[in-house]
Design a protein around this motif. Structure first.
Motif, PDB file in Angstrom:
ATOM      1  N   UNK A  55      18.239  15.644   8.262  1.00 25.09           N
ATOM      2  CA  UNK A  55      19.093  16.300   9.252  1.00 25.09           C
ATOM      3  C   UNK A  55      18.165  16.868  10.314  1.00 25.09           C
ATOM      4  N   UNK A  56      18.399  16.563  11.568  1.00 19.53           N
ATOM      5  CA  UNK A  56      17.526  17.022  12.645  1.00 19.53           C
ATOM      6  C   UNK A  56      18.276  18.020  13.525  1.00 19.53           C
ATOM      7  N   UNK A  57      17.581  19.084  13.870  1.00 21.31           N
ATOM      8  CA  UNK A  57      18.083  20.071  14.832  1.00 21.31           C
ATOM      9  C   UNK A  57      17.122  20.057  16.011  1.00 21.31           C
ATOM     10  N   UNK A  58      17.622  19.653  17.168  1.00 21.88           N
ATOM     11  CA  UNK A  58      16.758  19.524  18.337  1.00 21.88           C
ATOM     12  C   UNK A  58      16.566  18.066  18.706  1.00 21.88           C
ATOM     13  N   UNK A  59      16.558  17.788  19.989  1.00 20.94           N
ATOM     14  CA  UNK A  59      16.487  16.406  20.460  1.00 20.94           C
ATOM     15  C   UNK A  59      15.113  15.795  20.242  1.00 20.94           C
ATOM     16  N   UNK A  60      14.052  16.585  20.327  1.00 25.58           N
ATOM     17  CA  UNK A  60      12.701  16.047  20.186  1.00 25.58           C
ATOM     18  C   UNK A  60      12.449  15.538  18.772  1.00 25.58           C
ATOM     19  N   UNK A  61      12.902  16.280  17.784  1.00 23.28           N
ATOM     20  CA  UNK A  61      12.736  15.812  16.417  1.00 23.28           C
ATOM     21  C   UNK A  61      13.537  14.553  16.133  1.00 23.28           C
ATOM     22  N   UNK A  62      14.750  14.476  16.668  1.00 22.64           N
ATOM     23  CA  UNK A  62      15.565  13.275  16.475  1.00 22.64           C
ATOM     24  C   UNK A  62      14.890  12.054  17.084  1.00 22.64           C
TER      25      UNK A  62
END
Length: 327
Positions: free
Chosen positions: A149-156
């Protein structure tokens, strides 16, 4: 300016008397020195350097402004972080932390930022998340124990390149406004729907304006938590008196869910504060680099300009000496 006017007047005199000199060399020299020296057009490379100097100055102004904005946001975010730690620390004291637990299914939540220009903040979270993926990778013929599960666009964006099939949920634009507990609760509800036995939250923990370290927080569901709390002398929760005996399971379920929401809330605030601190440091380094580049370009421009003026003077003096010799 006076030097250029004098040089222009001398060149006009030279150009007005080519027949009296009768020398083809002087006529060729006058042609070479003619319009360019009088009009004051510099070499093309000097103009390019001047444009670069102007661009570097503008970049330096932008980075200084971004540093000031990041410093202001960091101070506000730091106050929110300190308040959120008062919510999460009691759960750690009561339930503890179990980073070495190996459940049947694990959900890893990678907390990153939505924007860049903050150094290696997001890359560190991605690196730690990849390491967890290797640790809980299933064997041959077995499904992987881990989902993301990713929070934040950079991690995704970074994790999607290597583990797009493992990403079950992606949350963006959580930092546009002030991070609230309601946002963290909504994310926690979505994570609970995945049904993991343990949730590992990877985030940057804020320590100071120059220190923020990747941190792993483990939150167990009610069944796994009850099993971990049980000891030789019984569960640690038995010291608390329940009004109704059969409500123990419901209370543990509520505590586990609330623990997850509080942990995500603290992780989002910690990472947000670390983002501002990292951006402040990155913009400070960028401003220093812009100043160093500006000094080098200014020195180069002045040297080239001085060399151009020197060459013009040499050509003028040579022409005047040739005119005197022929006369």
């Amino acid at each position: 300016m006076a030097l250029r006017q004098a040089a222009g007047g001398l060149l006009k005199q030279l150009a007005a008397a080519p027949l009296e000199l009768g020398g083809s060399a002087i006529q060729q020299q006058v042609t070479l020195l003619g319009s360019e020296a009088v009009s004051g057009v510099r070499h093309a490379s000097n103009q390019a350097v001047k444009q670069r100097i102007r661009a570097i100055k503008n970049i330096g102004k932008i980075t200084k402004a971004m540093k000031m904005v990041a410093a202001s946001k960091m101070r506000n975010a730091q106050a929110a972080v300190e308040n959120s730690r008062g919510m999460v620390e009691p759960f750690v004291r009561i339930f503890g932390d179990y980073p070495a637990i190996d459940p049947a299914k694990t959900i890893t939540v990678a907390v990153t930022s939505d924007k860049g220009l903050c150094g290696g903040l997001n890359s560190n979270i991605t690196k730690y998340t990849k390491a967890l993926m290797q640790m809980y990778k299933g064997g041959e013929g077995e499904a992987d124990k881990l989902s993301l599960v990713t929070i934040g666009d950079k991690g995704r964006a970074q994790l999607q390149r290597v583990a797009a099939d493992k990403i079950k949920l992606s949350v963006q634009d959580t930092y546009k406004d002030k991070v609230t507990f309601s946002q963290a609760s909504l994310v926690a509800e979505e994570v609970l729907r995945e049904g993991g036995d343990a949730v590992r939250v990877v985030f940057n923990k804020f320590h100071s304006a120059i220190s923020f370290k990747p941190t792993l927080a483990t939150v167990l569901n009610a069944e796994a938590l009850d099993a971990q709390l049980a000891g030789e002398q019984g569960s640690k929760l038995d010291v608390y008196e329940m009004e109704v005996a059969n409500e123990r399971g419901d209370a543990l379920q509520d505590l586990a869910e609330f623990n997850l929401a509080v942990t995500l809330y603290n992780a989002m605030l910690e990472n947000n504060c670390s983002e501002h601190a990292s951006r402040m440091s990155a913009m400070e380094n960028s401003s220093k680099s812009a100043g160093e580049i500006l000094e080098r370009l200014t020195l180069q421009y002045n040297r080239d300009r001085q060399a151009t003026i020197t060459n013009e003077l040499i050509e003028i003096i040579s022409g005047a000496a040739a005119l005197e010799e022929s006369g």
